[in-house]
Design a protein around this motif. Structure first.
Motif, PDB file in Angstrom:
ATOM      1  N   LYS A 146       0.836  -1.204   0.000  1.00 59.86           N
ATOM      2  CA  LYS A 146       0.000   0.000   0.000  1.00 59.86           C
ATOM      3  C   LYS A 146       0.868   1.249   0.000  1.00 59.86           C
ATOM      4  O   LYS A 146       1.776   1.402   0.814  1.00 59.86           O
ATOM      5  CB  LYS A 146      -0.924  -0.002   1.217  1.00 59.86           C
ATOM      6  N   ILE A 147       0.560   2.163  -0.922  1.00 62.19           N
ATOM      7  CA  ILE A 147       1.347   3.384  -1.061  1.00 62.19           C
ATOM      8  C   ILE A 147       1.143   4.269   0.182  1.00 62.19           C
ATOM      9  O   ILE A 147      -0.004   4.604   0.518  1.00 62.19           O
ATOM     10  CB  ILE A 147       0.936   4.152  -2.331  1.00 62.19           C
ATOM     11  N   PRO A 148       2.214   4.671   0.857  1.00 63.37           N
ATOM     12  CA  PRO A 148       2.061   5.529   2.047  1.00 63.37           C
ATOM     13  C   PRO A 148       1.731   6.968   1.659  1.00 63.37           C
ATOM     14  O   PRO A 148       2.012   7.407   0.535  1.00 63.37           O
ATOM     15  CB  PRO A 148       3.425   5.437   2.712  1.00 63.37           C
ATOM     16  N   GLU A 149       1.120   7.639   2.582  1.00 62.64           N
ATOM     17  CA  GLU A 149       0.767   9.037   2.348  1.00 62.64           C
ATOM     18  C   GLU A 149       2.026   9.861   2.112  1.00 62.64           C
ATOM     19  O   GLU A 149       3.050   9.667   2.767  1.00 62.64           O
ATOM     20  CB  GLU A 149       0.000   9.575   3.559  1.00 62.64           C
ATOM     21  N   GLY A 150       1.921  10.781   1.165  1.00 64.83           N
ATOM     22  CA  GLY A 150       3.053  11.649   0.845  1.00 64.83           C
ATOM     23  C   GLY A 150       3.894  11.150  -0.313  1.00 64.83           C
ATOM     24  O   GLY A 150       4.846  11.829  -0.723  1.00 64.83           O
ATOM     25  N   THR A 151       3.581   9.995  -0.885  1.00 61.55           N
ATOM     26  CA  THR A 151       4.383   9.440  -1.972  1.00 61.55           C
ATOM     27  C   THR A 151       4.168  10.239  -3.260  1.00 61.55           C
ATOM     28  O   THR A 151       3.028  10.518  -3.648  1.00 61.55           O
ATOM     29  CB  THR A 151       4.005   7.963  -2.230  1.00 61.55           C
ATOM     30  N   THR A 152       5.261  10.579  -3.917  1.00 68.87           N
ATOM     31  CA  THR A 152       5.186  11.237  -5.225  1.00 68.87           C
ATOM     32  C   THR A 152       5.670  10.327  -6.359  1.00 68.87           C
ATOM     33  O   THR A 152       5.264  10.502  -7.497  1.00 68.87           O
ATOM     34  CB  THR A 152       6.038  12.509  -5.241  1.00 68.87           C
ATOM     35  N   HIS A 153       6.559   9.373  -6.046  1.00 67.90           N
ATOM     36  CA  HIS A 153       7.107   8.460  -7.041  1.00 67.90           C
ATOM     37  C   HIS A 153       7.332   7.093  -6.387  1.00 67.90           C
ATOM     38  O   HIS A 153       7.453   6.996  -5.159  1.00 67.90           O
ATOM     39  CB  HIS A 153       8.492   8.902  -7.560  1.00 67.90           C
ATOM     40  N   VAL A 154       7.406   6.065  -7.224  1.00 70.59           N
ATOM     41  CA  VAL A 154       7.945   4.773  -6.798  1.00 70.59           C
ATOM     42  C   VAL A 154       9.109   4.442  -7.723  1.00 70.59           C
ATOM     43  O   VAL A 154       8.952   4.435  -8.950  1.00 70.59           O
ATOM     44  CB  VAL A 154       6.890   3.653  -6.840  1.00 70.59           C
ATOM     45  N   ALA A 155      10.271   4.185  -7.120  1.00 67.87           N
ATOM     46  CA  ALA A 155      11.466   3.851  -7.899  1.00 67.87           C
ATOM     47  C   ALA A 155      11.704   2.345  -7.828  1.00 67.87           C
ATOM     48  O   ALA A 155      11.836   1.795  -6.730  1.00 67.87           O
ATOM     49  CB  ALA A 155      12.680   4.604  -7.360  1.00 67.87           C
ATOM     50  N   ARG A 156      11.736   1.680  -8.970  1.00 64.43           N
ATOM     51  CA  ARG A 156      12.016   0.246  -8.971  1.00 64.43           C
ATOM     52  C   ARG A 156      13.434  -0.001  -8.475  1.00 64.43           C
ATOM     53  O   ARG A 156      14.342   0.812  -8.684  1.00 64.43           O
ATOM     54  CB  ARG A 156      11.797  -0.334 -10.360  1.00 64.43           C
ATOM     55  N   GLN A 157      13.607  -1.136  -7.846  1.00 67.57           N
ATOM     56  CA  GLN A 157      14.876  -1.376  -7.151  1.00 67.57           C
ATOM     57  C   GLN A 157      16.071  -1.452  -8.105  1.00 67.57           C
ATOM     58  O   GLN A 157      17.222  -1.238  -7.689  1.00 67.57           O
ATOM     59  CB  GLN A 157      14.805  -2.646  -6.314  1.00 67.57           C
ATOM     60  N   GLU A 158      15.818  -1.718  -9.417  1.00 68.07           N
ATOM     61  CA  GLU A 158      16.921  -1.807 -10.369  1.00 68.07           C
ATOM     62  C   GLU A 158      17.630  -0.476 -10.592  1.00 68.07           C
ATOM     63  O   GLU A 158      18.766  -0.455 -11.097  1.00 68.07           O
ATOM     64  CB  GLU A 158      16.409  -2.342 -11.714  1.00 68.07           C
ATOM     65  N   ILE A 159      16.986   0.664 -10.243  1.00 71.76           N
ATOM     66  CA  ILE A 159      17.638   1.969 -10.452  1.00 71.76           C
ATOM     67  C   ILE A 159      18.006   2.613  -9.119  1.00 71.76           C
ATOM     68  O   ILE A 159      18.214   3.823  -9.044  1.00 71.76           O
ATOM     69  CB  ILE A 159      16.741   2.907 -11.267  1.00 71.76           C
ATOM     70  N   VAL A 160      18.071   1.783  -8.060  1.00 72.91           N
ATOM     71  CA  VAL A 160      18.370   2.293  -6.724  1.00 72.91           C
ATOM     72  C   VAL A 160      19.691   1.687  -6.225  1.00 72.91           C
ATOM     73  O   VAL A 160      19.903   0.473  -6.320  1.00 72.91           O
ATOM     74  CB  VAL A 160      17.237   1.957  -5.742  1.00 72.91           C
ATOM     75  N   VAL A 161      20.553   2.555  -5.696  1.00 69.94           N
ATOM     76  CA  VAL A 161      21.785   2.108  -5.040  1.00 69.94           C
ATOM     77  C   VAL A 161      21.633   2.337  -3.549  1.00 69.94           C
ATOM     78  O   VAL A 161      21.313   3.452  -3.115  1.00 69.94           O
ATOM     79  CB  VAL A 161      23.014   2.861  -5.577  1.00 69.94           C
ATOM     80  N   VAL A 162      21.804   1.279  -2.755  1.00 68.60           N
ATOM     81  CA  VAL A 162      21.715   1.401  -1.303  1.00 68.60           C
ATOM     82  C   VAL A 162      23.066   1.878  -0.773  1.00 68.60           C
ATOM     83  O   VAL A 162      24.097   1.250  -1.023  1.00 68.60           O
ATOM     84  CB  VAL A 162      21.327   0.057  -0.667  1.00 68.60           C
ATOM     85  N   GLU A 163      23.025   2.972  -0.049  1.00 71.64           N
ATOM     86  CA  GLU A 163      24.263   3.533   0.494  1.00 71.64           C
ATOM     87  C   GLU A 163      24.258   3.430   2.012  1.00 71.64           C
ATOM     88  O   GLU A 163      23.350   2.837   2.611  1.00 71.64           O
ATOM     89  CB  GLU A 163      24.404   4.985   0.030  1.00 71.64           C
ATOM     90  N   ALA A 164      25.249   3.955   2.629  1.00 70.01           N
ATOM     91  CA  ALA A 164      25.392   3.844   4.091  1.00 70.01           C
ATOM     92  C   ALA A 164      24.360   4.709   4.809  1.00 70.01           C
ATOM     93  O   ALA A 164      23.743   5.596   4.218  1.00 70.01           O
ATOM     94  CB  ALA A 164      26.808   4.262   4.501  1.00 70.01           C
ATOM     95  N   ASN A 165      24.192   4.396   6.102  1.00 69.51           N
ATOM     96  CA  ASN A 165      23.343   5.214   6.985  1.00 69.51           C
ATOM     97  C   ASN A 165      21.886   5.283   6.513  1.00 69.51           C
ATOM     98  O   ASN A 165      21.259   6.343   6.568  1.00 69.51           O
ATOM     99  CB  ASN A 165      23.915   6.632   7.117  1.00 69.51           C
ATOM    100  N   GLN A 166      21.372   4.128   6.032  1.00 70.37           N
ATOM    101  CA  GLN A 166      19.963   4.039   5.657  1.00 70.37           C
ATOM    102  C   GLN A 166      19.572   5.095   4.612  1.00 70.37           C
ATOM    103  O   GLN A 166      18.530   5.728   4.702  1.00 70.37           O
ATOM    104  CB  GLN A 166      19.069   4.176   6.893  1.00 70.37           C
ATOM    105  N   THR A 167      20.426   5.251   3.619  1.00 68.57           N
ATOM    106  CA  THR A 167      20.095   6.164   2.521  1.00 68.57           C
ATOM    107  C   THR A 167      20.174   5.401   1.203  1.00 68.57           C
ATOM    108  O   THR A 167      20.862   4.380   1.085  1.00 68.57           O
ATOM    109  CB  THR A 167      21.051   7.366   2.466  1.00 68.57           C
ATOM    110  N   ILE A 168      19.450   5.935   0.202  1.00 65.79           N
ATOM    111  CA  ILE A 168      19.499   5.381  -1.150  1.00 65.79           C
ATOM    112  C   ILE A 168      19.730   6.508  -2.136  1.00 65.79           C
ATOM    113  O   ILE A 168      19.445   7.669  -1.856  1.00 65.79           O
ATOM    114  CB  ILE A 168      18.195   4.638  -1.520  1.00 65.79           C
TER     115      ILE A 168
END
Length: 409
Positions: free
Chosen positions: A106-128
């Motif tokens: 379920k899309i949470p309130e405040g969402t403007t986009h959904v980024a598929r995981q293939e274009i996401v890089v997980v970085e340190a300190n809980q950031t992407i």
């Protein structure tokens, strides 16, 4: 002009079909669980009580974002939680925040986009960080985008096939109103049926009609009783008198012509049936007989088929199915296919149904006739997949366009 094709009183195939489809009264309506409704015909339209999707959801495994950036490539977001399918989050996404989300979540309130995981890089300190730009509202399935509450899903007369059953299940439909399935009995007339190989020496034949009709009706969805009776008027009359009170449809084989032992018509009349038609200008199956018995609110129909098994098969594919459908208020014309004949054919005084092989050749449907077409022969049904209409009094050449029906059983 002479010959059996010119016999007086014969009606055309199309006239007979029209009577079979329009004469019967539809059976009563019953309510069934949707799961039990496969191959049944709807008696009441169905409307959706929900939106589909019922909530906005992710179309991919990825991250729901809140971003005000014009270009999202290389933008960075703080990940504040996770949403699986079947769960939700009470988080309100703020600019620069993201939530890990899975397909169907379920899309949470405040969402403007959904980024598929293939274009996401997980970085340190809980950031992407995103490696590509995406458009607003990308990969979001919005509430009601497929079906809206109150929208009609299915109409009266629709057959519930597997796809319809699945679609209605997704919309939360639990029960449906359908026309009752006809109660059918098959009566095989004749003294010539062999029960053992030794009987063949006495001029008898093995019964193909009983197994044929039992299997055909089972494939349609009806578990029919099969009875055998002798060619004796008293026995036929007694049989009809009993069966008309118990069944919606009596199907007989044999005994519908004009021989000394053809008792189906006179015995039907004696027991209160009224003729709708008798004899169709067709081959095979000319002496086809259709009658109706009505008393107050009760009706019973009698479809008298010839005794030859190929005629039984052809008449069931054309008229039997149309009649069973009509009893469930399904009265659409048969869907005739158009195809090209691959060879020459001689003419006949009657319109014919020939068993053929239909196949596609470079996108064009073609019909190839099979040998052994006489009404007492069935062996070519091992190869046949269509019944093709051959017009009367017409010599055909290869390349001419004809109409036919696919047969699947």
């Amino acid at each position: 002009m002479s010959g059996c094709g010119a016999e007086k009183g014969l009606i055309s195939i199309d006239e007979a079909l029209a009577l079979v489809q329009t004469q019967p009264k539809a059976l009563n309506v019953e309510t069934l669980p949707l799961a039990d409704g496969l191959n049944r015909y709807l008696a009441k339209a169905i409307y959706s009580n929900v939106d589909l999707p019922s909530f906005s959801q992710s179309a991919v495994d990825g991250y729901a974002l809140n971003s005000s950036a014009e270009n999202l490539q290389d933008t960075v977001y703080d990940v504040i939680g996770e949403i699986k399918a079947g769960s939700e989050s009470d988080h309100l996404l703020k600019d620069g925040q993201a939530i890990r989300i899975f397909t169907g979540g379920k899309i949470p309130e405040g969402t403007t986009h959904v980024a598929r995981q293939e274009i996401v890089v997980v970085e340190a300190n809980q950031t992407i960080r995103l490696t590509e730009h995406i458009q607003p509202q990308a990969d979001i399935r919005f509430v009601g985008e497929e079906v809206q509450r109150g929208q009609q899903l299915a109409d009266v007369g629709q057959r519930i096939n597997i796809g319809a059953l699945a679609a209605l299940s997704m919309a939360g439909v639990y029960s449906i109103d359908v026309f009752q399935v006809p109660q059918v009995v098959v009566v095989i007339t004749g003294d010539e049926v062999a029960e053992t190989p030794e009987d063949l020496q006495a001029g008898k034949v093995f019964d193909a009609n009983g197994p044929l009709l039992k299997a055909w009706l089972k494939d349609y969805g009806i578990d029919a009783e099969i009875l055998h009776i002798a060619d004796a008027a008293a026995e036929v009359t007694q049989c009809f008198e009993r069966l008309k009170q118990q069944y919606d449809l009596i199907i007989t084989t044999g005994g519908v012509s004009v021989g000394d032992y053809d008792f189906v018509r006179p015995c039907a009349f004696e027991t209160g049936f009224e003729q709708v038609f008798w004899k169709v200008k067709q081959k095979p199956g000319k002496p086809l007989f259709f009658a109706e018995y009505t008393q107050q609110a009760q009706s019973c129909y009698l479809l008298g088929l010839p005794g030859n098994p190929a005629a039984v098969y052809v008449c069931m594919q054309v008229y039997g199915k149309a009649l069973l459908d009509a009893l469930q208020n399904q009265r659409q014309p048969l869907q005739w296919l158009s195809g090209v004949l691959t060879h020459d054919l001689k003419s006949d005084a009657r319109e014919r149904f020939l068993r053929m092989q239909a196949y596609f050749d470079q996108g064009q449907l073609k019909f190839q006739s099979l040998a052994k077409q006489q009404s007492h022969m069935l062996s070519n049904l091992m190869q046949a997949n269509s019944l093709v209409r051959i017009p009367a009094n017409t010599k055909l050449e290869g390349g001419q366009l004809l109409t036919g029906l696919f047969i699947h059983n």
